[in-house]
Design a protein around this motif. Structure first.
Motif, short mmCIF file in Angstrom:
data_model
loop_
_atom_site.label_atom_id
_atom_site.label_comp_id
_atom_site.label_asym_id
_atom_site.label_seq_id
_atom_site.Cartn_x
_atom_site.Cartn_y
_atom_site.Cartn_z
N ASN A 25 4.44 -7.19 9.83
CA ASN A 25 3.70 -7.20 8.57
C ASN A 25 2.55 -8.20 8.58
N VAL A 26 2.70 -9.27 9.34
CA VAL A 26 1.66 -10.30 9.43
C VAL A 26 0.38 -9.74 10.03
N PHE A 27 0.52 -8.72 10.88
CA PHE A 27 -0.63 -8.17 11.61
C PHE A 27 -1.20 -6.90 10.96
N VAL A 28 -0.58 -6.46 9.86
CA VAL A 28 -1.09 -5.28 9.15
C VAL A 28 -2.28 -5.70 8.31
N PRO A 29 -3.35 -4.89 8.23
CA PRO A 29 -4.51 -5.26 7.42
C PRO A 29 -4.13 -5.63 5.99
N GLY A 30 -4.83 -6.59 5.43
CA GLY A 30 -4.51 -7.07 4.10
C GLY A 30 -5.09 -6.22 2.98
N HIS A 31 -5.51 -5.02 3.32
CA HIS A 31 -6.00 -4.08 2.31
C HIS A 31 -5.16 -2.81 2.37
N PRO A 32 -5.19 -1.98 1.33
CA PRO A 32 -4.36 -0.76 1.33
C PRO A 32 -4.71 0.16 2.49
N ILE A 33 -3.68 0.71 3.14
CA ILE A 33 -3.88 1.68 4.22
C ILE A 33 -3.05 2.93 3.92
N TRP A 34 -3.41 4.03 4.56
CA TRP A 34 -2.72 5.30 4.40
C TRP A 34 -2.51 5.62 2.91
N ASP A 35 -1.31 6.00 2.52
CA ASP A 35 -1.10 6.40 1.12
C ASP A 35 -1.09 5.23 0.15
N GLU A 36 -1.07 4.01 0.66
CA GLU A 36 -1.21 2.86 -0.23
C GLU A 36 -2.53 2.94 -1.01
N VAL A 127 8.42 3.13 10.02
CA VAL A 127 7.01 2.80 10.22
C VAL A 127 6.19 2.87 8.93
N MET A 128 6.58 3.78 8.03
CA MET A 128 5.73 4.01 6.87
C MET A 128 6.34 3.52 5.56
N THR A 129 7.46 4.12 5.15
CA THR A 129 7.93 3.88 3.78
C THR A 129 8.67 2.57 3.58
N ALA A 130 9.17 1.93 4.65
CA ALA A 130 9.81 0.62 4.48
C ALA A 130 8.79 -0.53 4.53
N PRO A 131 7.90 -0.57 5.53
CA PRO A 131 6.98 -1.72 5.59
C PRO A 131 5.77 -1.61 4.65
N LEU A 132 5.42 -0.41 4.22
CA LEU A 132 4.26 -0.24 3.36
C LEU A 132 4.69 0.04 1.92
#
Length: 272
Positions: A25-36, A127-132
């Protein structure tokens, strides 16, 4: 759980993939991605004053119910709208969901570790619905909490309340309260349960009813004009091939641990 000659606490083993998610999670962009990108602006709008107004619920810009937006809008306001922090709390919520499901499986099937592994390692979850910041985890916490209280605790009051929150988060999850109601109605006709118990199955309906009226007798807000979410409109409840296929895929993925147990029972009876 025992591995070789060593015994490992269940929660410790269950936590491993979620610790990995927290690190990633630390390395995921700090802006909304995909369905976020679809959900997050509405989360911010709903949480702007910590709690939404009735008008915000009436004009909710989403094909989903308001509960997810209320919860994460409140959390976002507290956390200063840091997506990294919000995702971290979401991962912890996903861990809580997994522990809840593990308790259900452990009490009902011998191969519960296989069932929970299939649930966690499903790429859609891992990959998708738990971390995002998606709606799935929030709705499934309510859904499986309903299953827990209905199946293991025999408490239809609490089961009904949690099922109600589930369909006020993702409307298509009404399939499970309907299934429970039909099962109880059948039990009543066989003299197994009292009719007053069957009436408790209407709790989710009464919880969703104010939204249904507020949205001009529809299952979601008419404000949302997106065409890619036909499965979350009233048309979905006509069960067209397209929307039914989506429902089967969605529920089938998350219910795999239960399907395995049921199929095993069927094949055992046939081969007996």
């Amino acid at each position: 759980m025992k591995i070789g000659n060593r015994s490992f606490p269940d929660l410790w083993l269950l936590s491993i993939p979620f610790v990995a998610m927290l690190v990633a999670n630390v390395f995921v962009p700090g802006h909304p991605i995909w369905d976020e990108r679809l959900f997050f602006p509405t989360v911010m709008d709903v949480g702007n004053n910590y709690f939404p107004s009735l008008e915000q619920i009436r004009t909710l810009n989403s094909p989903m119910g308001p509960v997810y937006f209320v919860i994460w809008g409140f959390m976002g306001k507290i956390l200063g709208w840091s997506l990294t922090a919000m995702r971290a709390f979401h991962i912890l919520a996903a861990f809580g969901l997994t522990v809840l499901l593990f308790k259900i499986l452990k009490s009902r099937m011998q191969g519960h570790w296989l069932g929970i592994a299939i649930f966690i390692l499903n790429p859609y979850f891992l990959v998708m619905t738990a971390p995002l910041l998606y709606t799935d985890v929030t709705s499934l916490i309510f859904l499986y909490a309903g299953v827990y209280f209905y199946w293991l605790r025999q408490n239809r009051w609490l089961a009904g309340v949690f099922f109600g929150f589930a369909i006020c988060t993702r409307q298509l999850l009404i399939f499970l309260p309907i299934a429970v109601g039909l099962a109880d109605l059948y039990g009543f006709t066989k003299g197994r349960i009292a009719f007053r118990e069957v009436l408790k199955d209407l709790i989710p309906v009464f919880m969703f009813l104010p939204l249904f009226v507020l949205w001009d007798y529809d299952v979601n807000s008419g404000t949302f004009k997106g065409k890619q979410f036909e499965e979350a409109t009233l048309a979905a409840f006509t069960f067209s091939v397209k929307t039914l296929g989506y429902s089967i895929m969605l529920t089938g993925l998350y219910a795999l641990p239960f399907w395995i147990k049921k199929l095993k029972e069927v094949f055992t009876r046939r081969n007996a």
